[in-house]
Scaffold this motif. Sequence first.
Motif, PDB file in Angstrom:
ATOM      1  N   MET A   1       5.213  -1.322  -9.492  1.00 33.45           N
ATOM      2  CA  MET A   1       4.174  -2.269  -9.515  1.00 33.45           C
ATOM      3  C   MET A   1       3.028  -1.713 -10.235  1.00 33.45           C
ATOM      4  O   MET A   1       2.560  -0.493 -10.090  1.00 33.45           O
TER       5      MET A   1
ATOM      6  N   GLU B   1       2.345  -8.010  -6.053  1.00 28.28           N
ATOM      7  CA  GLU B   1       1.973  -8.574  -7.332  1.00 28.28           C
ATOM      8  C   GLU B   1       1.911 -10.225  -7.492  1.00 28.28           C
ATOM      9  O   GLU B   1       0.660 -10.746  -7.663  1.00 28.28           O
TER      10      GLU B   1
ATOM     11  N   HIS C   1       0.491  -4.200 -10.802  1.00 33.90           N
ATOM     12  CA  HIS C   1      -0.662  -5.174 -10.433  1.00 33.90           C
ATOM     13  C   HIS C   1      -1.264  -5.552 -11.561  1.00 33.90           C
ATOM     14  O   HIS C   1      -2.683  -6.206 -11.613  1.00 33.90           O
TER      15      HIS C   1
ATOM     16  N   GLU D   1      -0.812 -15.060  -6.925  1.00 33.61           N
ATOM     17  CA  GLU D   1      -1.085 -13.833  -6.855  1.00 33.61           C
ATOM     18  C   GLU D   1      -0.650 -13.191  -5.661  1.00 33.61           C
ATOM     19  O   GLU D   1      -1.191 -13.808  -4.477  1.00 33.61           O
TER      20      GLU D   1
ATOM     21  N   ASN E   1       8.524  -4.047  -4.871  1.00 38.40           N
ATOM     22  CA  ASN E   1       7.790  -5.194  -4.547  1.00 38.40           C
ATOM     23  C   ASN E   1       8.491  -5.819  -3.214  1.00 38.40           C
ATOM     24  O   ASN E   1       7.867  -6.187  -2.559  1.00 38.40           O
TER      25      ASN E   1
ATOM     26  N   PRO F   1      -1.771  -9.301  -3.337  1.00 39.46           N
ATOM     27  CA  PRO F   1      -2.190  -8.151  -3.499  1.00 39.46           C
ATOM     28  C   PRO F   1      -1.302  -7.062  -3.046  1.00 39.46           C
ATOM     29  O   PRO F   1      -1.267  -5.882  -3.294  1.00 39.46           O
TER      30      PRO F   1
END
Length: 306
Positions: A148, A39, A150, A34, A119, A36
Motif C-alpha cells: 500500500m 486505500e 496511500h 477513500e 489491503n 485510511p
Amino acid sequence: MVNCRNVLAVLVLLLCIELILRCFGFCDALLYRESPSYEYIALPDQDRYRFGAHIKTNSFSQRNSEEPDTSRQIILGLGDSVLFGGTMTDQDDLASTLFSLETGMQMLNISAGSWGPDNCAAYLKEKGTFGAKAMVLVCSSHDAYDRMSHVPVVGKFPNYPDRQYKVAIWELLDRYIIPKLAKYWDRTMHRLDPDETVANHVENAVVQPKSPMEYPINDGFGELKAIADSMEIPFLIYLHAEKGELEAGEYNDMGKAILQWAEENNVRCVKGLEDGETPAMYRDGIHLNEDGQKHLAKCLEILLAD
C-alpha cells in the motif's frame, strides 16, 4: 440567421446519443471512497448496470448481491481485480458467485482493483471475519511486493470515480476520448491508475525468471495467516498465473517468492499455472474473462473441498 430546423436536428441527435449512451451504462459508474486503512474501496449498497454488466455491492462494500449469511458456511474470498472482475464482468459471472451457487456456501468477494494482501488484511482488521470457516487469497506474482502506498486515486483517475456524471456525452468525452487524445500532445495528462499500471506492466513484461528477491515479501501474507490462525480456520492461496508466465511455462521471481513463503509457512498454495489456466481465459495480461472466472470458480471449489 440560424436555421431553426438545423438547430432542432442537432438537438434531437444529441438527445438520441445521450439516451443511447445511458442505455450502455454511462452516468451509472461504480463509485469509490477513500479509506485510511486500505486505500480505497467501492461504495456500499450499489446496484449498477455498466456496459452490459450488472454490478452490485452489499453494505460491507463487498462485490456480493447478498449480505453475509451466517446460516451458511462463509468463505472469505480475498484479492484484487482478478477476483473483483472489473466492470466488464457481470455479477452472475464472477468466480465468487459461481462458487456460492455450486457449493451452497457463501463466498464473500472482498477485493478491489490493485489491492494487495496488505489491503485485504487491513479490511479484515476493520470489518472482522464474518464468522468465516476459511480464507482464500487469489493473488498474482506482482502481489509479492505490491505494498500500500496511500497515493490518492479516488476522484483522481477515471476508473475510481467518487461521483456520477450528469451528462453521458460529457462522460464519454471526459473519461474516454479526451484522455486518449491527450497522450498525443501531453503525455503527463495520460496517467495510468494502479490497476492499469499493473496490467500494462504485465502485458509488456518480458518474463525472465530469477531467484526470489532478497527483501521481505508483502506483510499482508503474514497478517492474513495470523488472522486465520487466531480464528483457527484454514488460510489458502490460489496463485493466478499472469499470461506471460503461462506462455513461459513458469512463474517469475515474484511468483517464486510467494511459493517459497507459502512452503516456509505451511500454507497450501494452488498454482494456476499447473491447474488448467489457458490464454483463451484472459482479457489482457492478467484479468480473466467469463471462461476464466468459471475456471477459477472450479479451482476454488476443489481447493476448499480438500
